[in-house]
Design a protein around this motif. Structure first.
Motif, PDB file in Angstrom:
ATOM      1  N   GLU A  32       0.894  -1.223   0.048  1.00  0.00           N
ATOM      2  CA  GLU A  32       0.008   0.016  -0.007  1.00  0.00           C
ATOM      3  C   GLU A  32       0.892   1.220   0.023  1.00  0.00           C
ATOM      4  O   GLU A  32       0.532   2.177  -0.694  1.00  0.00           O
ATOM      5  N   ARG A  34       4.045   1.317  -1.193  1.00  0.00           N
ATOM      6  CA  ARG A  34       4.587   1.681  -2.591  1.00  0.00           C
ATOM      7  C   ARG A  34       3.521   2.242  -3.492  1.00  0.00           C
ATOM      8  O   ARG A  34       3.959   3.213  -4.359  1.00  0.00           O
ATOM      9  N   THR A  35       2.354   1.819  -3.310  1.00  0.00           N
ATOM     10  CA  THR A  35       1.303   2.489  -4.420  1.00  0.00           C
ATOM     11  C   THR A  35       0.852   4.002  -3.850  1.00  0.00           C
ATOM     12  O   THR A  35       0.899   4.821  -4.905  1.00  0.00           O
ATOM     13  N   ILE A  36       0.867   4.385  -2.758  1.00  0.00           N
ATOM     14  CA  ILE A  36       0.749   5.888  -2.372  1.00  0.00           C
ATOM     15  C   ILE A  36       2.079   6.489  -2.877  1.00  0.00           C
ATOM     16  O   ILE A  36       1.814   7.851  -3.370  1.00  0.00           O
ATOM     17  N   ARG A  38       3.961   5.635  -5.666  1.00  0.00           N
ATOM     18  CA  ARG A  38       3.810   5.970  -6.945  1.00  0.00           C
ATOM     19  C   ARG A  38       3.005   6.679  -7.402  1.00  0.00           C
ATOM     20  O   ARG A  38       3.160   7.781  -8.242  1.00  0.00           O
ATOM     21  N   GLU A  39       1.716   6.946  -6.806  1.00  0.00           N
ATOM     22  CA  GLU A  39       0.513   7.992  -7.027  1.00  0.00           C
ATOM     23  C   GLU A  39       1.336   9.195  -6.810  1.00  0.00           C
ATOM     24  O   GLU A  39       0.721  10.056  -7.566  1.00  0.00           O
ATOM     25  N   TYR A  40       1.704   9.403  -5.477  1.00  0.00           N
ATOM     26  CA  TYR A  40       2.165  10.713  -5.090  1.00  0.00           C
ATOM     27  C   TYR A  40       3.357  11.465  -6.137  1.00  0.00           C
ATOM     28  O   TYR A  40       3.263  12.546  -6.491  1.00  0.00           O
ATOM     29  N   LYS A  42       3.462  10.654  -9.391  1.00  0.00           N
ATOM     30  CA  LYS A  42       2.736  11.093 -10.738  1.00  0.00           C
ATOM     31  C   LYS A  42       2.234  12.521 -10.378  1.00  0.00           C
ATOM     32  O   LYS A  42       2.056  13.138 -11.264  1.00  0.00           O
ATOM     33  N   LYS A  43       1.445  12.772  -9.348  1.00  0.00           N
ATOM     34  CA  LYS A  43       0.930  14.113  -8.914  1.00  0.00           C
ATOM     35  C   LYS A  43       2.015  15.118  -8.883  1.00  0.00           C
ATOM     36  O   LYS A  43       1.687  16.223  -9.025  1.00  0.00           O
ATOM     37  N   GLU A  44       2.933  14.942  -8.104  1.00  0.00           N
ATOM     38  CA  GLU A  44       4.010  15.685  -7.695  1.00  0.00           C
ATOM     39  C   GLU A  44       5.235  15.314  -8.178  1.00  0.00           C
ATOM     40  O   GLU A  44       6.339  14.904  -7.395  1.00  0.00           O
ATOM     41  N   THR A  85      13.383   6.170  -8.316  1.00  0.00           N
ATOM     42  CA  THR A  85      12.607   6.502  -7.073  1.00  0.00           C
ATOM     43  C   THR A  85      13.080   5.613  -5.904  1.00  0.00           C
ATOM     44  O   THR A  85      13.058   4.303  -6.181  1.00  0.00           O
TER      45      THR A  85
END
Length: 100
Positions: A32, A34-36, A38-40, A42-44, A85
């Motif tokens: 979870e 790792r997913t957070i 990766r999404e972060y 992408k946004k920032e 990353t």
């Protein structure tokens, strides 16, 4: 008597293996998290820091000059080094995971 000594030797080996395992710091990054991260990213998006001679692997130290960014709901900090990353322990500045 021989069976008793064999059992005792096996117990000693087993106990020393348990002690060695407990002595090591095991770092587990949850899927979870790792997913957070990766999404972060992408946004920032973070600019990559190019560092010559830094090996990006578990336990490698990250220089204090590298800015680590906090990610909400994640214990570790994130940085992009040499276009990869990495999650870094903020206390030790060591890499705990390289995300691909």
């Amino acid at each position: 008597m021989k069976l008793y000594l064999t059992s005792a030797a096996a117990a000693v080996v087993l106990m020393s293996g348990i002690g060695a395992a407990l002595a090591q710091d095991v770092i587990v990054v949850q899927p979870e998290q790792r997913t957070i991260v990766r999404e972060y990213i992408k946004k920032e998006p973070l600019a990559s820091v190019n560092l010559l001679g830094v090996e990006l692997k578990l336990g490698s130290p990250v220089p204090d000059t590298v800015q680590l960014r906090e990610v909400p709901n994640v214990k570790y900090r994130v940085a992009v080094i040499n276009d990869q990353t990495v999650l870094v322990d903020p206390e030790t500045h060591q890499i705990v995971e390289v995300l691909n």
